[in-house]
Design an enzyme around this catalytic site. Structure first.
Site, mmCIF file in Angstrom:
data_model
loop_
_atom_site.group_PDB
_atom_site.id
_atom_site.type_symbol
_atom_site.label_atom_id
_atom_site.label_comp_id
_atom_site.label_asym_id
_atom_site.label_seq_id
_atom_site.Cartn_x
_atom_site.Cartn_y
_atom_site.Cartn_z
ATOM 1 N N ARG A 31 0.828 -1.210 0.000
ATOM 2 C CA ARG A 31 0.000 0.000 0.000
ATOM 3 C C ARG A 31 0.863 1.261 0.000
ATOM 4 N NH1 ARG A 31 -4.649 -2.011 -0.280
ATOM 5 N NH2 ARG A 31 -5.058 -3.974 0.810
ATOM 6 N N ASP A 32 0.444 2.215 -0.831
ATOM 7 C CA ASP A 32 1.134 3.504 -0.865
ATOM 8 C C ASP A 32 0.967 4.196 0.487
ATOM 9 O OD1 ASP A 32 2.092 5.559 -3.394
ATOM 10 O OD2 ASP A 32 1.540 6.494 -1.481
ATOM 11 N N ILE A 33 2.018 4.803 0.968
ATOM 12 C CA ILE A 33 2.024 5.477 2.271
ATOM 13 C C ILE A 33 1.126 6.721 2.260
ATOM 14 C CG2 ILE A 33 3.985 7.072 1.936
ATOM 15 C CD1 ILE A 33 5.091 6.002 4.623
ATOM 16 N N ASN A 86 5.152 6.855 -13.077
ATOM 17 C CA ASN A 86 5.816 8.128 -13.284
ATOM 18 C C ASN A 86 7.258 7.858 -13.683
ATOM 19 O OD1 ASN A 86 3.528 9.633 -12.511
ATOM 20 N ND2 ASN A 86 4.036 9.361 -10.348
ATOM 21 N N VAL A 95 10.672 8.078 -6.398
ATOM 22 C CA VAL A 95 11.443 6.910 -5.961
ATOM 23 C C VAL A 95 11.978 6.218 -7.210
ATOM 24 C CG1 VAL A 95 11.402 4.724 -4.710
ATOM 25 C CG2 VAL A 95 10.000 6.638 -3.898
ATOM 26 N N HIS A 99 7.996 1.442 -10.324
ATOM 27 C CA HIS A 99 6.780 1.046 -9.615
ATOM 28 C C HIS A 99 5.562 1.457 -10.421
ATOM 29 C CE1 HIS A 99 8.118 5.008 -8.173
ATOM 30 N NE2 HIS A 99 6.843 5.326 -8.050
ATOM 31 N N HIS A 101 1.601 2.346 -10.095
ATOM 32 C CA HIS A 101 0.533 2.729 -9.168
ATOM 33 C C HIS A 101 -0.759 2.083 -9.658
ATOM 34 C CE1 HIS A 101 2.603 6.293 -7.205
ATOM 35 N NE2 HIS A 101 3.321 6.210 -8.313
#
Ligand code: DGP
Length: 113
Positions: A31-33, A86, A95, A99, A101
């Protein structure tokens, strides 16, 4: 060494805690923070690569398989979701470990920038 200082490599290794959603031999999802939607999961290849431009076809296939599994786990396979990555400065990549999303769980905006 790029990999030694990589936040997501540390998350994959379990050196930094994360809320894991899915894992297989090649990929890890958590899970994204800072969630931007009710469902906001980050999917990463276990192999370190900076961004989508460094992604080989084999890894891309593993990521696609994981997206299919994740969509079911997160119950967004029926109503749909958004998948984005991205890349670089204009893409606001913060980052530097590839990754994806996965966003969903609500009606998302038509606007993408
Ligand atoms: P991007 O801006 O596309 O590079 O996305 C990086 C995402 O990573 C951003 O949405 C916030 C998330 N993030 C950053 N640090 C952490 C962390 O330590 N744990 C988790 N779960 N997510 C993080």
């Amino acid at each position: 060494n790029e990999k030694m200082d990589c936040l997501f490599c540390k998350i994959i290794a379990g050196e930094i805690p994360s809320n894991k959603v899915y894992e297989d031999e090649y990929t890890y999802a958590f899970r994204d923070i800072n969630p931007q939607a009710p469902v906001h999961v980050l999917l990463v290849p276990k192999k370190h690569m900076k961004n989508i431009l460094e992604c080989d076809a084999e890894t891309a296939a593993h990521l696609t398989d994981a997206v299919r599994a994740l969509a079911k786990i997160e119950h967004v396979d029926e109503n749909g979701f958004r998948l984005l990555t991205n890349c670089g400065q204009h893409g606001c990549q913060s980052v530097h470990h590839l990754h994806l999303h996965l966003l969903g769980g609500k009606q998302l905006s038509e606007k993408m920038d």
